[in-house]
Structure formats: C-alpha cells, structure tokens
Enzyme design. Structure first.
Site, PDB file in Angstrom:
ATOM      1  N   CYS A 137     -41.920  20.065 -50.759  1.00 54.44           N
ATOM      2  CA  CYS A 137     -42.572  20.289 -52.044  1.00 54.44           C
ATOM      3  C   CYS A 137     -42.596  21.781 -52.379  1.00 54.44           C
ATOM      4  O   CYS A 137     -42.758  22.614 -51.502  1.00 54.44           O
ATOM      5  CB  CYS A 137     -44.008  19.782 -52.095  1.00 54.44           C
ATOM      6  SG  CYS A 137     -44.173  18.036 -51.801  1.00 54.44           S
ATOM      7  N   ASN A 168     -48.914  21.115 -51.683  1.00 54.05           N
ATOM      8  CA  ASN A 168     -47.823  20.945 -50.727  1.00 54.05           C
ATOM      9  C   ASN A 168     -48.477  20.716 -49.373  1.00 54.05           C
ATOM     10  O   ASN A 168     -49.369  21.458 -48.994  1.00 54.05           O
ATOM     11  CB  ASN A 168     -46.971  22.216 -50.721  1.00 54.05           C
ATOM     12  CG  ASN A 168     -45.955  22.221 -49.599  1.00 54.05           C
ATOM     13  OD1 ASN A 168     -45.539  21.154 -49.137  1.00 54.05           O
ATOM     14  ND2 ASN A 168     -45.566  23.397 -49.169  1.00 54.05           N
ATOM     15  N   GLY A 169     -48.067  19.666 -48.669  1.00 57.24           N
ATOM     16  CA  GLY A 169     -48.651  19.398 -47.354  1.00 57.24           C
ATOM     17  C   GLY A 169     -49.097  17.952 -47.232  1.00 57.24           C
ATOM     18  O   GLY A 169     -48.702  17.105 -48.038  1.00 57.24           O
ATOM     19  N   HIS A 226     -19.847   5.851 -20.488  1.00 52.84           N
ATOM     20  CA  HIS A 226     -21.088   5.208 -20.045  1.00 52.84           C
ATOM     21  C   HIS A 226     -21.678   4.340 -21.147  1.00 52.84           C
ATOM     22  O   HIS A 226     -22.877   4.037 -21.118  1.00 52.84           O
ATOM     23  CB  HIS A 226     -22.077   6.274 -19.560  1.00 52.84           C
ATOM     24  CG  HIS A 226     -21.557   7.038 -18.385  1.00 52.84           C
ATOM     25  ND1 HIS A 226     -21.483   6.497 -17.124  1.00 52.84           N
ATOM     26  CD2 HIS A 226     -21.007   8.270 -18.299  1.00 52.84           C
ATOM     27  CE1 HIS A 226     -20.940   7.380 -16.293  1.00 52.84           C
ATOM     28  NE2 HIS A 226     -20.632   8.466 -16.991  1.00 52.84           N
ATOM     29  N   ARG A 269     -36.734  22.380 -51.931  1.00 50.70           N
ATOM     30  CA  ARG A 269     -37.864  21.938 -51.112  1.00 50.70           C
ATOM     31  C   ARG A 269     -38.235  20.482 -51.369  1.00 50.70           C
ATOM     32  O   ARG A 269     -39.043  19.898 -50.643  1.00 50.70           O
ATOM     33  CB  ARG A 269     -39.091  22.812 -51.392  1.00 50.70           C
ATOM     34  CG  ARG A 269     -38.888  24.260 -51.093  1.00 50.70           C
ATOM     35  CD  ARG A 269     -40.123  25.036 -51.444  1.00 50.70           C
ATOM     36  NE  ARG A 269     -41.223  24.688 -50.551  1.00 50.70           N
ATOM     37  CZ  ARG A 269     -41.457  25.262 -49.391  1.00 50.70           C
ATOM     38  NH1 ARG A 269     -40.673  26.220 -48.967  1.00 50.70           N
ATOM     39  NH2 ARG A 269     -42.478  24.893 -48.647  1.00 50.70           N
ATOM     40  N   LYS A 319     -35.579  21.381 -47.568  1.00 54.32           N
ATOM     41  CA  LYS A 319     -35.175  22.553 -46.791  1.00 54.32           C
ATOM     42  C   LYS A 319     -36.180  22.916 -45.716  1.00 54.32           C
ATOM     43  O   LYS A 319     -35.824  23.277 -44.614  1.00 54.32           O
ATOM     44  CB  LYS A 319     -34.998  23.726 -47.757  1.00 54.32           C
ATOM     45  CG  LYS A 319     -34.545  25.012 -47.090  1.00 54.32           C
ATOM     46  CD  LYS A 319     -33.109  24.922 -46.686  1.00 54.32           C
ATOM     47  CE  LYS A 319     -32.624  26.153 -45.954  1.00 54.32           C
ATOM     48  NZ  LYS A 319     -31.420  25.837 -45.157  1.00 54.32           N
ATOM     49  N   GLU A 369     -25.609  14.720 -42.647  1.00 56.29           N
ATOM     50  CA  GLU A 369     -26.692  15.032 -43.583  1.00 56.29           C
ATOM     51  C   GLU A 369     -26.202  15.229 -45.014  1.00 56.29           C
ATOM     52  O   GLU A 369     -26.946  14.963 -45.952  1.00 56.29           O
ATOM     53  CB  GLU A 369     -27.524  16.228 -43.116  1.00 56.29           C
ATOM     54  CG  GLU A 369     -26.816  17.555 -43.139  1.00 56.29           C
ATOM     55  CD  GLU A 369     -27.689  18.707 -42.662  1.00 56.29           C
ATOM     56  OE1 GLU A 369     -28.910  18.649 -42.829  1.00 56.29           O
ATOM     57  OE2 GLU A 369     -27.130  19.676 -42.124  1.00 56.29           O
ATOM     58  N   TRP A 387     -41.437  16.315 -52.778  1.00 56.53           N
ATOM     59  CA  TRP A 387     -40.754  15.556 -51.722  1.00 56.53           C
ATOM     60  C   TRP A 387     -41.815  14.590 -51.228  1.00 56.53           C
ATOM     61  O   TRP A 387     -42.790  14.988 -50.593  1.00 56.53           O
ATOM     62  CB  TRP A 387     -40.301  16.495 -50.616  1.00 56.53           C
ATOM     63  CG  TRP A 387     -39.470  15.839 -49.570  1.00 56.53           C
ATOM     64  CD1 TRP A 387     -38.120  15.636 -49.604  1.00 56.53           C
ATOM     65  CD2 TRP A 387     -39.912  15.298 -48.324  1.00 56.53           C
ATOM     66  NE1 TRP A 387     -37.714  14.997 -48.466  1.00 56.53           N
ATOM     67  CE2 TRP A 387     -38.789  14.773 -47.653  1.00 56.53           C
ATOM     68  CE3 TRP A 387     -41.161  15.193 -47.699  1.00 56.53           C
ATOM     69  CZ2 TRP A 387     -38.867  14.165 -46.402  1.00 56.53           C
ATOM     70  CZ3 TRP A 387     -41.228  14.589 -46.454  1.00 56.53           C
ATOM     71  CH2 TRP A 387     -40.089  14.081 -45.822  1.00 56.53           C
ATOM     72  N   GLU A 432     -24.037  20.078 -33.747  1.00 55.29           N
ATOM     73  CA  GLU A 432     -24.203  20.704 -35.061  1.00 55.29           C
ATOM     74  C   GLU A 432     -23.161  20.154 -36.050  1.00 55.29           C
ATOM     75  O   GLU A 432     -23.482  19.869 -37.204  1.00 55.29           O
ATOM     76  CB  GLU A 432     -24.108  22.232 -34.934  1.00 55.29           C
ATOM     77  CG  GLU A 432     -24.240  23.007 -36.232  1.00 55.29           C
ATOM     78  CD  GLU A 432     -25.550  22.787 -36.977  1.00 55.29           C
ATOM     79  OE1 GLU A 432     -26.462  22.138 -36.457  1.00 55.29           O
ATOM     80  OE2 GLU A 432     -25.635  23.261 -38.126  1.00 55.29           O
ATOM     81  N   LYS A 482     -24.041  18.296 -39.559  1.00 57.89           N
ATOM     82  CA  LYS A 482     -23.511  18.764 -40.852  1.00 57.89           C
ATOM     83  C   LYS A 482     -22.828  17.609 -41.581  1.00 57.89           C
ATOM     84  O   LYS A 482     -22.976  17.438 -42.767  1.00 57.89           O
ATOM     85  CB  LYS A 482     -22.505  19.912 -40.679  1.00 57.89           C
ATOM     86  CG  LYS A 482     -23.082  21.246 -40.307  1.00 57.89           C
ATOM     87  CD  LYS A 482     -23.765  21.984 -41.435  1.00 57.89           C
ATOM     88  CE  LYS A 482     -25.251  21.793 -41.525  1.00 57.89           C
ATOM     89  NZ  LYS A 482     -26.141  22.282 -40.552  1.00 57.89           N
TER      90      LYS A 482
HETATM   91  C1  F6R Z   1     -29.855  21.046 -40.900  1.00 54.62           C
HETATM   92  C2  F6R Z   1     -31.053  21.849 -41.049  1.00 54.62           C
HETATM   93  C3  F6R Z   1     -32.259  21.428 -40.317  1.00 54.62           C
HETATM   94  C4  F6R Z   1     -33.094  22.645 -39.870  1.00 54.62           C
HETATM   95  C5  F6R Z   1     -34.418  22.169 -39.272  1.00 54.62           C
HETATM   96  C6  F6R Z   1     -35.259  23.328 -38.786  1.00 54.62           C
HETATM   97  O1  F6R Z   1     -28.786  21.553 -41.630  1.00 54.62           O
HETATM   98  O2  F6R Z   1     -31.077  22.802 -41.771  1.00 54.62           O
HETATM   99  O3  F6R Z   1     -31.958  20.606 -39.229  1.00 54.62           O
HETATM  100  O4  F6R Z   1     -32.358  23.379 -38.945  1.00 54.62           O
HETATM  101  O5  F6R Z   1     -35.128  21.443 -40.226  1.00 54.62           O
HETATM  102  O6  F6R Z   1     -35.626  24.151 -39.857  1.00 54.62           O
HETATM  103  P1  F6R Z   1     -36.131  25.621 -39.606  1.00 54.62           P
HETATM  104  O7  F6R Z   1     -34.998  26.381 -39.016  1.00 54.62           O
HETATM  105  O8  F6R Z   1     -36.547  26.123 -40.943  1.00 54.62           O
HETATM  106  O9  F6R Z   1     -37.284  25.527 -38.631  1.00 54.62           O
END
Ligand code: F6R
Length: 612
Positions: free
Chosen positions: A2, A102-103, A508, A27, A607, A492, A76, A485, A489
């Site tokens: 949010c 927000n929260g 396994h 956000r 984010k 997501e 969100w 990673e 990528k």
């Molecule tokens: C994936 C991504 C998330 C963040 C995770 C931690 O592309 O961006 O997996 O890495 O939410 O976020 P931060 O780094 O802000 O604690």
C-alpha cells in the site's frame, strides 16, 4: 504494501496526490482513492477499483476535485477483497475523520465488536475503517484534540500502521502516525507532503523528515510538528535525499525493470567505490573495525526472497574465503523459531526496502538477544537502516520495478566485499590474493555491460520459453543460488511455474517430472562442479528435456549437451552470480513481455512487504 500520500499547501492537492500515487503504484495496485478538501467545506472522497488509471479518469486527472489539502492511497489488499468499497480513504459515519492506512491491524475483530456495541456500523471489510472509527470514537468520547485521540488509538491497536488522517474540525491539516510501516514527511516553500516512500515527493522536495515508530505528526500551515505517545513535542532533523527525481523515472525505457537492469553496472560501481579506496577495502563507513571482525564467531544472514538468494551466495563465498561458519535463513522462519545465537555472532539482515516486516522482526529478535546486527540496505533512513547496529548501504538508487535486479546485484557486491575483508583481517587470505580478488570484483560492471549489449539474442530463447508450462533451473554450489534467483525472476513476472533445484537433488524425486520438451535451464559457471552438472544435464536430456545451458566463454563444448547456450564473460568463479544472473533477469523480462504481461507490476505482488 500500500502507498500513502498526503499534501497540504497552496496548490491544488488532487493532481499532486495522483502524481504521488503513480510513483507508489509499485507498492500495491488493486484499487486507489483520494480525499480532498477545499477550505472548510466537507471532504470529497473518490475511489476506483483496479489500476490508478481508473482514478485519473474518475477525477478528470484531479481537476474535478478542488481543494488544497488531501490524502490518497493505492492499495494492496490485506483485509477484504480488492473493491471500490474496500479502497481507501475510509471515513467515520459523519465524515468527522477520514483516513488512509498502510499495514495490518491484528486485533481488528475485537475493535470492530467494541465499536459495534457503541453504535458504529461498517460498510467495508477493512481494518482501516475500524481504525478510522476508533479515532473518531476517542475524539468524541473524551472531547480531545487529534493528537490525543490518535495516541489513544495507537495504544489500543495491535499491528503495524502508517496512517494519514484528516479531521473535519481542522481544515488544512493532516495528521500522521506510524508503527512499523514506513512514512516520510517533506516540507518546502510553505507546503507539506507525506508519503510511504520518497519517490512520491521527489519532484517537489528532497528535504524530508523520518517519523519514528510510535510517533505522530501534525502537518499544516507549511509546518510539521512531531509528537510522542505522551503528546509531547519531539524535535527532528531534516534529511536531504541525494537521489534525483530522474532516477525514479523510466528515462526512455519502456519498463522500470529494463531500466534497472541497465543501471546495474553503475549501481555496482557506486556501491564498490563507497568502501574501496586505492584498491583496498575500508569498512569504516560501515563501522566494522578489524577488532570487531576478528571477534565474530559466526555469521547468520537473514532475508526474504531475492535478498535471501544473495545470502545463499554469500554463504558459499564467505565460508570459502574467511573459513567462518555462515548460516542463511529466511526471515519469516527465523523470527518464530527461537534461534540459538551466540554473543559473538553477527546477524546480517539483507533488504532493499529496509522495511520488510519479517526481516525487521528478525533484526529486532537478534537485537533483543544482544547480538550485533548489520543491515545491507538500499533505502536510506528505512527502519532496518535505522535500527541495525551497522549499515552497509547498497547504492542502487530507487528501485521501482517489483522484481528486483539492481538491488540484488549490489547486495551481492556487499557480500563479496565483506567476505574478502573478513578473510584478509582474519588471516585466511594473503595480501596478493586479496588485492587481485578486489580487482576482479571491480571488473564486474564492465562485464555486465557486455552481457547487456548482447541482450537481443536472448529474445529467441525467450520466445520458446513463453509457451511453456513449467521451467526447471538446476545448478550446484553458487550455481544453485543463481538458479534460485533465476527461477524467482521467471515465475514472478511471467507466471510460468518454475522451480530451482540443486542439480544433485534431481534424482531424489524431481526427475520424474521431466518429459519430452520440459525446459531445464542449467547454470554451469562453477569450474570445479562443471562436469558434475553436465552429467545432470545429460540425465535430463535423455528423458526428453530441452536444455538451456549458461556458462562462461570457453566452455563451448556445453553445446554438445545443451539445446541452446548462453555465455557470459569469465570471472573468478566466486563472483559468477553477478554475471549469470543478468541473462536470467533478461529472460524473465522477455518472457513476461512475450506473454503480454505487466512486467513492472506483476499480479498479487508489491514491492515492499511491510506486512507478514
Ligand atoms: C523478488 C523480490 C523480492 C524481494 C523480497 C525482499 O524480485 O524483489 O523477493 O527480494 O521481498 O524485499 P527487501 O529486499 O525489500 O527486504
């Protein structure tokens, strides 16, 4: 999660609020709303489900809402489905109090029951409506001012919140309160701004105040006054934000993600140069002296998502270089399992936003046990940056795309430099190797530039991937961490099911999923493990897999096994994650584009995950 904005000043508020929300849309973006007030006339609220575009249309880009004071929100969803009814701002029945939040309020049910007994009715499923009405209840019951009513509410609610509130009796004023959810306040030229994140106000001001946990503020008449829970005024220092507004714009790229992929060389150089002087590492800005480094008995890296994946790389690199035990843990697990920590441990929290709820809780858990904490953080002034004993800033600048790229890459650099310094100071690496490996890290940006120059080639394989149902990533050692990673990528932003496995684990269980045409992306950059990984490639190929192999130039015979090969420049194997991840970021991007998806704002994600 949010985004909140607020403005009070001389200009029309609505366009400023909408512009601020557009900067915060990363956000949350399932609904949005603004509340604007002209002088002492009643507040007008307009909300729209879906992307911000809908709110722009409903308000004629803000022109349809006159007034110089207002608050806004992009949501969100946590409590209640995404809908116009559940969108913020929320208000008390008589519009006495209007708020955005927000929260998460954890005891919302108990508070809802209490307020229902007092005659309040509820039109939404949100916890925000409950807080709004609780403020209204205390304000009227005790006949007190906004600060006291908000303070009483803060004492009564459990959970996390950043709140921006307008009261009918106080035209031109916005009141804010915060606990465990980020919020910054800007003042310039007799006007005041509030937002969840700096980019929302960067085009107006770079001078901001950070409001601390359990504090409140009153914005109005071009001034900001801060208060603690007792209602006593608190003095604060202005902080200057050094990012420029342009850094938070797309700068000619179609998407933030592509722009941020291109910014990786610069972000890495800046982060590297912040602690490397004349070819040697100097961690004095981080506050880690040689004596502190020598005393550390174990390193525990705690993070979420991609940041956790950088911790996986760090574990390999640091154990290898410094011969110190390194554990890497998911923050959401660490915080609830009563971890055993020793007095000389170092807990490293890695976080781009510095606000991730689980990572912040893990930091607090470590601090409560008296353990030294180090934050590897991107956002200056964020909660983790402020609460950690030591901070190593990644100088990635604002990262807007939900899928991280440049923050991930700079987090890796911090990990490498820490590992090298630990090794040198603790005597497990001689000077010659230390200096040559620092020079090796210095070469990463240029090598990434070469990979990016060649990016168009990846579109061919992305087209093949765009139609697949499942993708598997495999690798050993650091290549396994890279696979994690790469897989994140892919899934997501492209919504293709993807999994990463340590290549040796395939037989396994997972290998039963491989059939004709299944895509397997094999990361094989680690020379000492190359033959082993190649055997795993052969195993899946003989079961029909279509293999994409990623390795460095020179390993051309990978083409005997892989159906398609991707090469990155050669580099010391410990640092290969920095190069191999780039084609994987680009693949995720191109597959997402190929499927016609919103790369920068993937569904269901936000984010900054400031709720559990
Ligand atoms: C994936 C991504 C998330 C963040 C995770 C931690 O592309 O961006 O997996 O890495 O939410 O976020 P931060 O780094 O802000 O604690």
């Amino acid at each position: 999660m949010c985004g909140i904005v607020g403005f009070t000043g001389r200009h029309e508020a609505a366009p400023i609020l909408l512009e601020g929300l557009s900067k915060l849309e990363y956000r949350g973006y399932d609904s949005a709303g603004i509340a604007v007030r002209k002088g002492d006339t009643p507040v007008r609220i307009v909300k729209a489900k879906g992307r911000l575009k809908g709110l722009y249309e409903k308000t004629d880009s803000g022109k349809a809402m006159e007034g110089t004071c207002g608050i806004g929100h992009t949501r969100w969803a946590t409590h209640g489905e995404p809908s116009e009814n559940n969108a913020h701002p929320h208000c008390s029945d008589d519009m006495n109090v209007v708020a955005v939040h927000n929260g998460i309020i954890e005891n919302y049910q108990e508070l809802r029951d209490k307020l229902s007994r007092k005659g309040y009715t509820f039109y939404s499923q949100t916890d925000t409506e409950i807080v709004t009405k609780l403020v209204d209840y205390y304000y009227k019951k005790y006949n007190i001012g906004p600060i006291d009513a908000i303070a009483k509410t803060m004492v009564r609610v459990r959970g996390s919140y950043a709140l921006a509130i307008m009261f009918k009796d106080y035209p031109g004023h916005i009141w804010v309160a915060r606990k465990d959810s980020p919020m910054v306040i800007g003042v310039t030229d007799g006007e005041c701004y509030v937002a969840s994140d700096v980019p929302a106000m960067l085009s107006y001001t770079r001078n901001v105040y950070y409001i601390d946990n359990l504090e409140m503020a009153d914005l109005g008449n071009g001034e900001v006054h801060f208060y603690n829970l007792d209602g006593d005024e608190v003095k604060k220092e202005l902080t200057e934000i050094t990012w420029d507004a342009e850094a938070a714009e797309k700068g000619g790229f179609e998407h933030f993600m592509m722009k941020e992929i291109h910014e990786q060389p610069k972000a890495i150089r800046d982060t590297f140069n912040s602690v490397v002087k004349d070819g040697r590492i100097d961690l004095s800005s981080v506050g880690l002296t040689d004596d502190i480094i020598k005393d550390i008995s174990q390193v525990i890296i705690v993070a979420c998502g991609s940041a956790y994946h950088t911790g996986m790389v760090d574990q390999y690199v640091m154990e290898e270089f410094a011969r110190i035990p390194v554990r890497v843990e998911l923050a959401s697990e660490f915080r609830y399992r009563n971890p055993i920590l020793n007095p000389n441990d170092l807990v490293v929290i890695v976080s781009q936003s510095g606000e991730t709820a689980d990572s912040l809780a893990a930091l607090r858990e470590a601090k409560a046990q008296g353990i030294r904490t180090l934050g590897i953080v991107n956002v200056v002034g964020s909660s983790i940056a402020r609460e950690a004993d030591n901070v190593f800033y990644t100088l990635a600048g604002p990262e807007i795309a939900v899928a991280t790229t440049k923050a991930y890459s700079t987090q890796l650099i911090c990990g490498y430099l820490l590992a090298l310094q630990f090794a040198y100071v603790r005597g497990t690496m001689d000077e010659e190797r230390y200096l040559s490996l620092i020079a090796e890290v210095a070469s990463i940006p240029e090598k990434i530039e070469k990979i990016i120059e060649d990016k168009e080639r990846l579109q061919f394989i992305a087209a093949r991937l765009a139609n697949s149902q499942d993708v598997f990533f495999i690798g050993r050692g650091i290549d396994y961490a890279i696979s994690m990673e790469g897989s994140l990528k892919m899934k997501e932003i492209s919504y293709i099911h993807s999994e990463a496995y340590a290549a040796g684990e395939l037989k396994h269980g997972t290998i039963s999923l491989i059939e004709d045409g299944t895509i397997v992306i094999s990361v094989a950059t680690q020379d000492d493990l190359y033959e082993k990984t190649k055997s795993n490639m052969v195993e899946v190929k003989s079961r029909g897999a279509f293999i994409v192999g990623i390795t460095h130039y020179g390993n051309f015979e990978i083409e005997n096994t892989a159906n398609y090969s991707i090469y990155v420049p050669k580099l010391d194997t410990h640092f290969m994650a920095s190069l191999a991840v780039v084609p994987l970021q680009l693949l995720g991007y191109y597959v997402s584009i190929g499927r016609g998806l919103d790369v920068d704002k993937p569904r269901n994600l936000a984010k900054s995950v400031t709720v559990e």
